[in-house]
Design a protein around this motif. Structure first.
Motif, mmCIF file in Angstrom:
data_model
loop_
_atom_site.group_PDB
_atom_site.id
_atom_site.type_symbol
_atom_site.label_atom_id
_atom_site.label_comp_id
_atom_site.label_asym_id
_atom_site.label_seq_id
_atom_site.Cartn_x
_atom_site.Cartn_y
_atom_site.Cartn_z
ATOM 1 N N ASN A 106 -0.646 2.922 5.067
ATOM 2 C CA ASN A 106 -1.532 3.912 4.469
ATOM 3 C C ASN A 106 -2.711 4.323 5.351
ATOM 4 O OD1 ASN A 106 0.106 3.869 2.183
ATOM 5 N ND2 ASN A 106 -1.046 2.191 1.306
ATOM 6 N N ILE A 107 -2.533 4.300 6.656
ATOM 7 C CA ILE A 107 -3.564 4.770 7.571
ATOM 8 C C ILE A 107 -3.031 6.027 8.268
ATOM 9 C CG2 ILE A 107 -4.918 4.307 9.654
ATOM 10 C CD1 ILE A 107 -5.834 2.530 7.455
ATOM 11 N N ILE A 108 -3.784 7.103 8.162
ATOM 12 C CA ILE A 108 -3.455 8.333 8.875
ATOM 13 C C ILE A 108 -4.439 8.458 10.031
ATOM 14 C CG2 ILE A 108 -3.390 10.853 8.762
ATOM 15 C CD1 ILE A 108 -2.608 10.557 5.821
ATOM 16 N N ILE A 109 -3.925 8.754 11.205
ATOM 17 C CA ILE A 109 -4.756 8.913 12.393
ATOM 18 C C ILE A 109 -4.776 10.396 12.762
ATOM 19 C CG2 ILE A 109 -5.080 8.289 14.805
ATOM 20 C CD1 ILE A 109 -3.373 5.727 14.088
ATOM 21 N N LEU A 110 -5.973 10.956 12.804
ATOM 22 C CA LEU A 110 -6.167 12.343 13.209
ATOM 23 C C LEU A 110 -6.838 12.342 14.571
ATOM 24 C CD1 LEU A 110 -7.678 13.671 9.869
ATOM 25 C CD2 LEU A 110 -5.299 13.824 10.602
ATOM 26 N N VAL A 111 -6.323 13.159 15.478
ATOM 27 C CA VAL A 111 -6.939 13.292 16.793
ATOM 28 C C VAL A 111 -7.321 14.750 16.972
ATOM 29 C CG1 VAL A 111 -6.662 13.057 19.289
ATOM 30 C CG2 VAL A 111 -5.582 11.393 17.756
ATOM 31 N N TYR A 112 -8.588 14.962 17.279
ATOM 32 C CA TYR A 112 -9.119 16.288 17.590
ATOM 33 C C TYR A 112 -9.466 16.301 19.070
ATOM 34 C CZ TYR A 112 -9.656 17.270 12.583
ATOM 35 O OH TYR A 112 -9.418 17.499 11.250
ATOM 36 N N ALA A 113 -9.312 17.457 19.714
ATOM 37 C CA ALA A 113 -9.613 17.546 21.147
ATOM 38 C C ALA A 113 -10.294 18.873 21.469
ATOM 39 C CB ALA A 113 -8.339 17.411 21.978
ATOM 40 N N THR A 114 -10.979 18.866 22.593
ATOM 41 C CA THR A 114 -11.581 20.100 23.085
ATOM 42 C C THR A 114 -10.469 21.033 23.568
ATOM 43 O OG1 THR A 114 -11.870 19.041 25.235
ATOM 44 C CG2 THR A 114 -13.769 19.020 23.747
ATOM 45 N N PRO A 115 -10.728 22.330 23.624
ATOM 46 C CA PRO A 115 -9.685 23.279 24.049
ATOM 47 C C PRO A 115 -9.104 23.012 25.436
ATOM 48 C CG PRO A 115 -11.452 24.458 22.965
ATOM 49 C CD PRO A 115 -11.926 23.034 23.139
ATOM 50 N N ASP A 116 -9.858 22.364 26.307
ATOM 51 C CA ASP A 116 -9.329 22.050 27.635
ATOM 52 C C ASP A 116 -8.594 20.705 27.675
ATOM 53 O OD1 ASP A 116 -11.416 20.238 27.467
ATOM 54 O OD2 ASP A 116 -12.563 21.118 29.107
ATOM 55 N N PHE B 151 -11.499 13.061 19.930
ATOM 56 C CA PHE B 151 -12.149 12.301 18.869
ATOM 57 C C PHE B 151 -11.045 11.810 17.945
ATOM 58 C CE2 PHE B 151 -13.973 12.165 14.555
ATOM 59 C CZ PHE B 151 -14.965 11.216 14.756
ATOM 60 N N ARG B 152 -11.030 10.531 17.683
ATOM 61 C CA ARG B 152 -10.005 9.922 16.818
ATOM 62 C C ARG B 152 -10.648 9.553 15.489
ATOM 63 N NH1 ARG B 152 -5.479 5.539 17.847
ATOM 64 N NH2 ARG B 152 -5.646 4.388 15.905
ATOM 65 N N LYS B 153 -9.980 9.939 14.421
ATOM 66 C CA LYS B 153 -10.481 9.694 13.070
ATOM 67 C C LYS B 153 -9.369 9.021 12.274
ATOM 68 C CE LYS B 153 -12.609 12.457 9.449
ATOM 69 N NZ LYS B 153 -13.036 13.815 9.092
ATOM 70 N N GLU B 154 -9.673 7.901 11.645
ATOM 71 C CA GLU B 154 -8.685 7.200 10.835
ATOM 72 C C GLU B 154 -9.049 7.331 9.365
ATOM 73 O OE1 GLU B 154 -8.246 3.178 12.120
ATOM 74 O OE2 GLU B 154 -7.619 3.764 14.130
ATOM 75 N N ARG B 155 -8.025 7.534 8.565
ATOM 76 C CA ARG B 155 -8.217 7.640 7.123
ATOM 77 C C ARG B 155 -7.303 6.650 6.420
ATOM 78 N NH1 ARG B 155 -8.031 14.002 5.869
ATOM 79 N NH2 ARG B 155 -10.123 14.518 6.595
ATOM 80 N N ALA B 156 -7.871 5.893 5.524
ATOM 81 C CA ALA B 156 -7.082 4.986 4.693
ATOM 82 C C ALA B 156 -6.799 5.688 3.375
ATOM 83 C CB ALA B 156 -7.850 3.696 4.453
ATOM 84 N N LEU B 157 -5.535 5.781 3.039
ATOM 85 C CA LEU B 157 -5.157 6.355 1.755
ATOM 86 C C LEU B 157 -5.101 5.228 0.735
ATOM 87 C CD1 LEU B 157 -2.355 8.780 2.930
ATOM 88 C CD2 LEU B 157 -4.749 9.283 2.471
ATOM 89 N N VAL B 158 -5.889 5.353 -0.295
ATOM 90 C CA VAL B 158 -5.996 4.263 -1.263
ATOM 91 C C VAL B 158 -5.049 4.414 -2.446
ATOM 92 C CG1 VAL B 158 -8.322 3.633 -0.593
ATOM 93 C CG2 VAL B 158 -7.989 5.378 -2.339
ATOM 94 N N SER B 159 -4.471 5.596 -2.630
ATOM 95 C CA SER B 159 -3.501 5.786 -3.712
ATOM 96 C C SER B 159 -2.674 7.029 -3.415
ATOM 97 C CB SER B 159 -4.215 5.941 -5.058
ATOM 98 O OG SER B 159 -4.881 7.184 -5.103
ATOM 99 N N PHE B 160 -1.611 7.208 -4.191
ATOM 100 C CA PHE B 160 -0.768 8.382 -3.997
ATOM 101 C C PHE B 160 -1.507 9.663 -4.363
ATOM 102 C CE2 PHE B 160 2.606 5.155 -4.452
ATOM 103 C CZ PHE B 160 3.225 5.368 -3.237
ATOM 104 N N SER B 161 -2.505 9.556 -5.224
ATOM 105 C CA SER B 161 -3.254 10.741 -5.627
ATOM 106 C C SER B 161 -4.464 10.996 -4.721
ATOM 107 C CB SER B 161 -3.719 10.596 -7.077
ATOM 108 O OG SER B 161 -4.586 9.488 -7.197
ATOM 109 N N ASP B 162 -4.661 10.158 -3.705
ATOM 110 C CA ASP B 162 -5.775 10.329 -2.777
ATOM 111 C C ASP B 162 -5.530 11.589 -1.951
ATOM 112 O OD1 ASP B 162 -7.943 10.030 -1.146
ATOM 113 O OD2 ASP B 162 -7.228 8.229 -0.135
ATOM 114 N N HIS B 163 -6.409 12.548 -2.090
ATOM 115 C CA HIS B 163 -6.242 13.816 -1.380
ATOM 116 C C HIS B 163 -7.557 14.187 -0.711
ATOM 117 C CE1 HIS B 163 -4.888 17.850 -0.440
ATOM 118 N NE2 HIS B 163 -6.027 18.291 -0.923
#
Length: 84
Positions: A14-24, A29-41
């Protein structure tokens, strides 16, 4: 910074990893999100603002090229606040 990668962690459930980057593709920047339930949005936007001291340098040339290409694609198709 533009969204360039979204993956699920292999190490923890239940961990989603988002990576954002500069246009070049030079900085990321790495951002991790823990999903705590199926309804977590929580919204994920095409771009985010990140403080310069919170980003890392992309040292691998292939990763840098991939991030730059994906940032360009996402930027061309979306406004920064668009949900993706």
């Amino acid at each position: 910074m533009w969204l360039v990668e979204r993956t699920y962690s292999d190490d923890e459930q239940n961990i989603i990893i988002l990576v954002y980057a500069t246009p070049d593709g030079e900085r990321y920047f790495r951002k991790e999100r823990a999903l705590v339930s199926f309804s977590d949005h929580r919204d994920t936007t095409a771009a985010i603002d990140v403080a310069p001291d919170a980003v890392g340098r992309v040292d691998d040339p292939e990763t840098r090229e991939r991030y730059a290409a994906e940032a360009k694609r996402v930027r061309a198709a979306n406004d920064p606040g668009d949900l993706v």
